[in-house]
Each structure stands twice: as structure tokens, then as C-alpha cells.
Scaffold this motif. Sequence first.
Motif, PDB file in Angstrom:
ATOM      1  N   THR A 226      13.881  71.168 -58.715  1.00 22.89           N
ATOM      2  CA  THR A 226      14.680  72.248 -59.217  1.00 22.89           C
ATOM      3  C   THR A 226      14.585  73.546 -58.343  1.00 22.89           C
ATOM      4  N   ILE A 227      13.137  73.840 -57.712  1.00 23.07           N
ATOM      5  CA  ILE A 227      13.021  74.711 -57.074  1.00 23.07           C
ATOM      6  C   ILE A 227      12.643  74.571 -55.364  1.00 23.07           C
ATOM      7  N   LEU A 228      11.822  73.637 -55.258  1.00 21.73           N
ATOM      8  CA  LEU A 228      11.618  73.436 -53.668  1.00 21.73           C
ATOM      9  C   LEU A 228      12.748  72.755 -53.002  1.00 21.73           C
ATOM     10  N   ILE A 229      13.433  71.772 -53.058  1.00 16.80           N
ATOM     11  CA  ILE A 229      14.366  71.288 -52.691  1.00 16.80           C
ATOM     12  C   ILE A 229      15.410  72.449 -52.259  1.00 16.80           C
ATOM     13  N   PRO A 230      15.817  72.968 -53.464  1.00 14.80           N
ATOM     14  CA  PRO A 230      17.008  73.791 -53.092  1.00 14.80           C
ATOM     15  C   PRO A 230      16.537  75.123 -52.252  1.00 14.80           C
ATOM     16  N   ALA A 231      15.293  75.533 -52.372  1.00 20.33           N
ATOM     17  CA  ALA A 231      14.869  76.794 -51.418  1.00 20.33           C
ATOM     18  C   ALA A 231      14.854  76.088 -50.053  1.00 20.33           C
ATOM     19  N   VAL A 232      14.392  74.994 -49.713  1.00 21.56           N
ATOM     20  CA  VAL A 232      14.015  74.591 -48.508  1.00 21.56           C
ATOM     21  C   VAL A 232      15.383  74.284 -47.823  1.00 21.56           C
ATOM     22  N   ASP A 233      16.331  73.644 -48.438  1.00 21.23           N
ATOM     23  CA  ASP A 233      17.689  73.231 -47.994  1.00 21.23           C
ATOM     24  C   ASP A 233      18.489  74.451 -47.825  1.00 21.23           C
ATOM     25  N   GLU A 234      18.324  75.472 -48.500  1.00 24.68           N
ATOM     26  CA  GLU A 234      19.055  76.895 -48.435  1.00 24.68           C
ATOM     27  C   GLU A 234      18.574  77.149 -47.002  1.00 24.68           C
ATOM     28  N   VAL A 235      17.518  77.456 -46.555  1.00 27.88           N
ATOM     29  CA  VAL A 235      17.063  77.996 -45.185  1.00 27.88           C
ATOM     30  C   VAL A 235      17.184  76.973 -44.261  1.00 27.88           C
ATOM     31  N   LEU A 236      17.028  75.750 -44.321  1.00 28.03           N
ATOM     32  CA  LEU A 236      17.299  74.883 -43.192  1.00 28.03           C
ATOM     33  C   LEU A 236      18.974  74.744 -42.872  1.00 28.03           C
ATOM     34  N   GLY A 237      19.508  74.918 -44.004  1.00 24.10           N
ATOM     35  CA  GLY A 237      20.991  74.905 -43.927  1.00 24.10           C
ATOM     36  C   GLY A 237      21.429  76.179 -42.988  1.00 24.10           C
ATOM     37  N   SER A 238      20.953  77.326 -43.113  1.00 24.48           N
ATOM     38  CA  SER A 238      21.308  78.465 -42.699  1.00 24.48           C
ATOM     39  C   SER A 238      20.880  78.364 -40.979  1.00 24.48           C
ATOM     40  N   VAL A 239      19.806  77.765 -40.871  1.00 27.57           N
ATOM     41  CA  VAL A 239      19.536  77.460 -39.474  1.00 27.57           C
ATOM     42  C   VAL A 239      20.731  76.435 -38.944  1.00 27.57           C
ATOM     43  N   ASP A 240      20.882  75.566 -39.477  1.00 21.28           N
ATOM     44  CA  ASP A 240      21.809  74.499 -39.076  1.00 21.28           C
ATOM     45  C   ASP A 240      23.264  75.149 -38.837  1.00 21.28           C
ATOM     46  N   ALA A 241      23.456  76.162 -39.833  1.00 18.62           N
ATOM     47  CA  ALA A 241      24.701  76.563 -39.541  1.00 18.62           C
ATOM     48  C   ALA A 241      24.916  77.446 -38.048  1.00 18.62           C
ATOM     49  N   ASP A 242      23.700  78.096 -37.984  1.00 15.69           N
ATOM     50  CA  ASP A 242      23.568  79.127 -36.885  1.00 15.69           C
ATOM     51  C   ASP A 242      23.696  78.129 -35.560  1.00 15.69           C
TER      52      ASP A 242
END
Length: 327
Positions: A20-36
Motif C-alpha cells: 500500500t505504501i512502499l511499492i507505490p512510492a518506489v515505483d513512482e520514483v523509479l518510473g520517473s527515472v525510467d521516463a527520463d
Amino acid sequence: MRRELMPTLGRPSVERLRSTILIPAVDEVLGSVDADIGTKDRHVVEFMSQVAVKVPYAMITRLLGLPPADAAWLRTRVLPLAGAMEFPASSSSLSMALDAKSELIDYLKETIGKRRPGDDETFLDFLVPRDQPVDEAALSFVTLFMLGATETSVAAIGKVLYAVLANDVELSALANAEYRMQVIRETLRLEPPTHTIVRYASTDLELHGVEIPRRSTLLLSLGSASRDETIFSDPDTWRPGRPDQRLLAFSAGPHTCLGAQLALAEFDMLFDRLAARFAGIQRTDAMEDVRSGLWRLRERGHVFRQPDKLHVELLRHSEQAESRTNA
């Protein structure tokens, strides 16, 4: 309050927070890096600012039910609190910390005032119950909790990645859960994010021939204690999987960090998802002075010690790069 909080931050509760907390937080950050990175098969990132800072603040905003968009603003108010704990603390740093704490408390009051019946309950609701008057002492505790849940994690995440790079550990090796936790725990032993803590003598005592009167202020070095040669064999060597993995990074006894299990789960989830999303991570020319097995890290801080910058190159899985190019 510690006694009431311990069950909510224990291992069973933290396991529920993973999804509920950790996976969404981590995926949001790594997803942003991935998009860059876009369609490129490799890309240089400054890991401290783009990942190590963002993950703990993405986590704490979700945990407390704060807008994730406020994360950057929150850090500008949390950093003065950390600065006030450095040695020696100046009058200006203490003044800045008091101002920042006041702003954080006003922000929390505003957030609490916006709560409505039917809203999902958050950790903030546990600390400041909806059916009770707002307690200033509870809000002060929340600001301290925010500090402990963010800046120590920023430092720890940076140190773990540095250890991986300095010891030529393949990113794919961190896909193994047992080895990944050994890497995290050994790094926290060798280089705890908080090197020094303050304690007060509760009674007169003698320690290694030194008389310490009751009520004396003591500066205790967790960094030194974690390399005690009478406890750890070859203590200055980074060796994941060593038999004795006792940790002082989260303190001990009645002062043990309440969020220790949450922090370990956060680090575990980040490096698990990092290993799954990217094929590899490499040092760049900016880290050319890093030699295998040698800790030569430029750090900031004494209490909260963290890497200054970590420029690394992330490598995509070949099939990811190909699919993005075709898209």
C-alpha cells in the motif's frame, strides 16, 4: 507514545505496508527515472537527488496522507531540523530549526483541518486522532518522526548503492532477497547513516577507566562501535553474510528506532525493484576515484552522514530498450 506505536511499526504491520505504501512510492520514483531515460539503452543519473532523496519523501507523504506533490517543500523544512542536530550546533542553525518546525506544525494543522469523514485513515490519524483535540506535543512528535523517516533513509540508500559500486556487485545479484538484505545490513554496520548520538548518564559510572558523573552528556559513536574488533572479525571489511550481523544503526534498547523495520523494508523494496527494472548500474567518470573494496566517499554531515553526489549510469534490459524504440 513509543509503546502505542511499536505494534503499528512492527514487522507484521510493515509487511502490509509494502503493497500500500512502499511499492507505490518506489515505483513512482523509479518510473520517473525510467521516463527520463526514454528510448536510450543507458543513461547517467545523479542517484542521490533523483532516487535516494525522493523515495523516503514519497514514502512518508503516503504514510501520513500528505500530498506527494508537497515532498520537495517538506524537505526544505526537514533539513533545518537535521542541521540543528549536527555538532557543533550554532545559534543560527537552532533558530532555523525552530522556524522550520513551526512551519511544519502549521502545515500539519492545516492538513488535519482538511480531514473529512470517510477519508482513508493514515498514520497521521493514529498519531493525531480525529476525535480528539489537536495536541501540540503530538505534532512535535510527527515532525521528529518525519526527520527520522527521511534523512536517515536518504543517507542509508546512498551508502548501500556506494557499497554495491565500490565492491563491484552486479545489480542482478540484488534480485536475491537473502543476499540483498545481507548487503543492506552489512552496509549499515560498516557505515551507519547516523554516526553519533547523544545520551545522558543516568548514574555515576566508570567506563574503561574514565569516571563519568551522573547527568553527564555523552557523545556515542555508532560508527566506531559498529567496527569494534572485539565483536566483529575483520571489522573494517565490507563482508555481506558475516555470521554476526548485529546492528547499531537503529540504536538499541529503549531508544531503538521505532521505524527500523519500515526502513529495512524500504531499502529492501527499492533495491529489489531497481534490480528488476534495470539490467545494471555502473560508475561514471565522476566516480573514477572509487576503487574496488575501498570506501572513499565524499560525505556531508556528522550526525546524518550521506554521500554528496553519486553519478551513475543505469543500463536498460535490451528488450525494454527495443520495445520503447519500436513504440
